[in-house]
Scaffold this motif. Structure first.
Motif, short mmCIF file in Angstrom:
data_model
loop_
_atom_site.label_atom_id
_atom_site.label_comp_id
_atom_site.label_asym_id
_atom_site.label_seq_id
_atom_site.Cartn_x
_atom_site.Cartn_y
_atom_site.Cartn_z
N ALA A 4 -4.10 3.46 24.54
CA ALA A 4 -3.49 3.71 25.84
C ALA A 4 -2.80 2.45 26.36
N LYS A 5 -1.87 2.65 27.29
CA LYS A 5 -1.13 1.52 27.86
C LYS A 5 -1.82 0.97 29.11
N LYS A 6 -2.85 1.67 29.57
CA LYS A 6 -3.59 1.24 30.75
C LYS A 6 -5.03 0.91 30.37
N VAL A 7 -5.67 0.06 31.17
CA VAL A 7 -7.06 -0.31 30.96
C VAL A 7 -7.80 -0.18 32.27
N LEU A 8 -9.00 0.42 32.21
CA LEU A 8 -9.82 0.59 33.40
C LEU A 8 -10.76 -0.60 33.52
N ALA A 9 -10.85 -1.16 34.73
CA ALA A 9 -11.70 -2.33 34.95
C ALA A 9 -12.36 -2.24 36.31
N ALA A 10 -13.58 -2.79 36.40
CA ALA A 10 -14.29 -2.94 37.67
C ALA A 10 -13.97 -4.32 38.21
N ILE A 11 -13.33 -4.38 39.36
CA ILE A 11 -12.79 -5.64 39.87
C ILE A 11 -13.51 -6.05 41.14
N LYS A 12 -13.99 -7.28 41.17
CA LYS A 12 -14.56 -7.83 42.40
C LYS A 12 -13.40 -8.17 43.33
N VAL A 13 -13.39 -7.53 44.51
CA VAL A 13 -12.31 -7.74 45.47
C VAL A 13 -12.78 -8.48 46.72
N GLY A 14 -14.08 -8.77 46.79
CA GLY A 14 -14.64 -9.49 47.91
C GLY A 14 -16.13 -9.66 47.69
N PRO A 15 -16.82 -10.32 48.62
CA PRO A 15 -18.27 -10.51 48.45
C PRO A 15 -19.00 -9.18 48.29
N SER A 16 -19.74 -9.05 47.18
CA SER A 16 -20.55 -7.85 46.90
C SER A 16 -19.73 -6.57 46.99
N THR A 17 -18.46 -6.63 46.59
CA THR A 17 -17.57 -5.47 46.66
C THR A 17 -16.77 -5.32 45.37
N THR A 18 -16.87 -4.13 44.77
CA THR A 18 -16.16 -3.85 43.51
C THR A 18 -15.30 -2.61 43.66
N GLU A 19 -14.12 -2.63 43.05
CA GLU A 19 -13.26 -1.46 43.00
C GLU A 19 -12.89 -1.17 41.55
N LEU A 20 -12.82 0.11 41.19
CA LEU A 20 -12.30 0.50 39.88
C LEU A 20 -10.78 0.59 39.96
N ARG A 21 -10.11 -0.09 39.04
CA ARG A 21 -8.65 -0.06 39.03
C ARG A 21 -8.13 0.10 37.62
N GLU A 22 -6.95 0.68 37.54
CA GLU A 22 -6.23 0.74 36.26
C GLU A 22 -5.26 -0.43 36.20
N LEU A 23 -5.29 -1.15 35.09
CA LEU A 23 -4.40 -2.29 34.89
C LEU A 23 -3.53 -2.05 33.67
N ASP A 24 -2.43 -2.77 33.60
CA ASP A 24 -1.57 -2.69 32.42
C ASP A 24 -2.24 -3.41 31.25
N LEU A 25 -2.20 -2.79 30.09
CA LEU A 25 -2.70 -3.45 28.90
C LEU A 25 -1.67 -4.49 28.48
N PRO A 26 -2.06 -5.75 28.33
CA PRO A 26 -1.07 -6.80 28.05
C PRO A 26 -0.58 -6.75 26.60
N PRO A 27 0.61 -7.27 26.35
CA PRO A 27 1.05 -7.41 24.97
C PRO A 27 0.18 -8.43 24.24
N VAL A 28 0.10 -8.30 22.92
CA VAL A 28 -0.75 -9.20 22.12
C VAL A 28 0.15 -10.00 21.18
N PRO A 29 0.38 -11.27 21.47
CA PRO A 29 1.19 -12.10 20.57
C PRO A 29 0.45 -12.41 19.28
N ASP A 30 1.13 -13.09 18.38
CA ASP A 30 0.59 -13.39 17.06
C ASP A 30 -0.70 -14.21 17.10
N ASP A 31 -0.83 -15.04 18.13
CA ASP A 31 -1.97 -15.95 18.19
C ASP A 31 -3.02 -15.47 19.20
N ALA A 32 -3.13 -14.15 19.40
CA ALA A 32 -4.09 -13.61 20.35
C ALA A 32 -4.68 -12.31 19.81
#
Length: 370
Positions: free
Chosen positions: A2-30
């Motif tokens: 998929a082109k998106k990735v789901l992540a649990a993101i800390k957005v503040g003290p003791s606060t998490t949000e689920l967000r969809e992020l773009d999956l980054p390109p992977v260069p030769d050295d990664a």
């Protein structure tokens, strides 16, 4: 993939949000790591409560997964291929300093995120630093060429390999720093995941006598300690711990103390100093934060010839030994691996490790694909 990735993101003290992020390109050295297991550490509990230092971030620094995309240069340098199951250290070292050459990445200046806002360490780094996938509470992690990876031994499940971070600390603190080995007598203070891993490392290394202390709320953890081979356990709220230790050791005291009681105040330090043998003992302390110690018994420490060391992180060698230790299946790890949670439950998972969520938590893991 998929082109998106789901992540649990800390957005503040003791606060998490689920967000969809773009999956980054992977260069030769990664590479991209598909996260199978992300352990929750006691440090996550304290860090989760703090305000953001810069932007939001993906927490999770105890990560096991399979290589999903691997650049050619990355594969050639690491000797790894897509599909390999690996454990990822949370340090991203510079790769050329004296510490890195001996596998002590925890001491590399490039990993010192606490003082250097540009330093990258998995689980602690803001998403402001591209590509942002620097934590394991996510479907995928980004791996630059300086990522430190260990291949997981055959026969070790991802969930079992998820104990590698505390087990690495246990080997580092107890065996490498504490010098525990065949015939040693040992006091381990605190029966949490770090203390239990110090116990397993000590018993596997041939320690003759291991005493584990805890409080009345640690009843179940002390039971697990006995199942892992602790020779004696002591509830410090129900017994005179020093008197009991001296009774067990016929008045001689122990060779090594490993203090894993972060946040327990100064009492464990006083106990450790008195519990050590008459001369030449070693105490390894997992002290964190800004705790003050106005009456530190430096004279007592000096008179007894005690060596005091800090328990901070682990070396490359400790991780390799930890994976071998876990793969031996000598100890009933299932007694320690108490809870698993989904990405949507990250907030509850962290609070469980801090004693405010699921009861009886010892080692807690997040399974991003569950």
């Amino acid at each position: 993939m998929a082109k998106k990735v789901l992540a649990a993101i800390k957005v503040g003290p003791s606060t998490t949000e689920l967000r969809e992020l773009d999956l980054p390109p992977v260069p030769d050295d990664a590479a991209l790591l598909k996260v199978e297991v992300a352990g929750v550490c006691g440090t996550d509990v304290s860090q989760y409560r703090l305000p953001l230092r810069s932007g939001p971030l993906v927490m999770g620094h105890e990560n096991v997964g399979r290589l999903a995309r691997v650049g050619k240069t990355f594969a050639a340098q690491k000797g790894l291929n897509e599909g390999d199951l690996v454990f990822l250290e949370h340090y991203l070292p510079c790769g050329h300093c004296e510490w890195d050459h001996i596998g002590e990445y925890r001491h590399c200046a490039a990993t010192e995120w606490f003082y250097d806002p540009k330093a990258i360490r998995y689980g602690y780094t803001s998403m402001d630093i591209a590509p942002g996938l620097w934590g394991g509470f996510s479907h995928y992690l980004y791996l630059p060429l300086n990522a430190v990876l260990h291949k997981v031994p055959v026969g070790l499940t991802p969930e079992e390999a998820g104990v590698a971070t505390p087990m690495s600390n246990g080997i580092q603190w107890a065996l490498i720093d504490g010098g525990i080995g065949y015939g040693s007598t040992v006091l381990i203070q605190g029966p949490g995941q770090q203390g239990l891993c110090c116990l397993m490392a000590s018993k596997h290394a041939g320690a003759d006598l291991v005493i584990v202390t805890g409080t009345s709320k640690d009843t179940r953890r002390l039971e697990v300690a006995r199942a892992f081979g602790a020779d004696h356990t002591i509830d410090v709220q129900q017994e005179d711990a020093l008197a009991r230790i001296l009774e067990i050791t016929d008045g001689g005291g122990v060779d090594v103390v490993v203090d894993c009681t972060v946040g327990a105040g100064t009492a464990p330090t006083f106990l450790g100093i008195e519990a050590l043998k008459r001369r030449g003992g070693t105490m390894v302390v997992q002290g964190e934060g800004n705790q003050e110690f106005p009456n530190f018994p430096i004279g007592r420490l000096t008179r007894k010839g005690i060596t005091l060391k800090s328990a901070r992180g682990h070396s490359y060698r400790a991780v390799e030994l930890a994976l071998r230790q876990l793969a031996s299946h000598r100890f009933p790890l299932d007694l320690m691996m108490t809870h698993t949670f989904t990405l949507a439950e990250v907030d509850y998972a962290i609070k469980s490790v801090g004693g405010q969520g699921a009861p009886g938590a010892i080692h807690v893991s997040v399974l991003p694909w569950k």
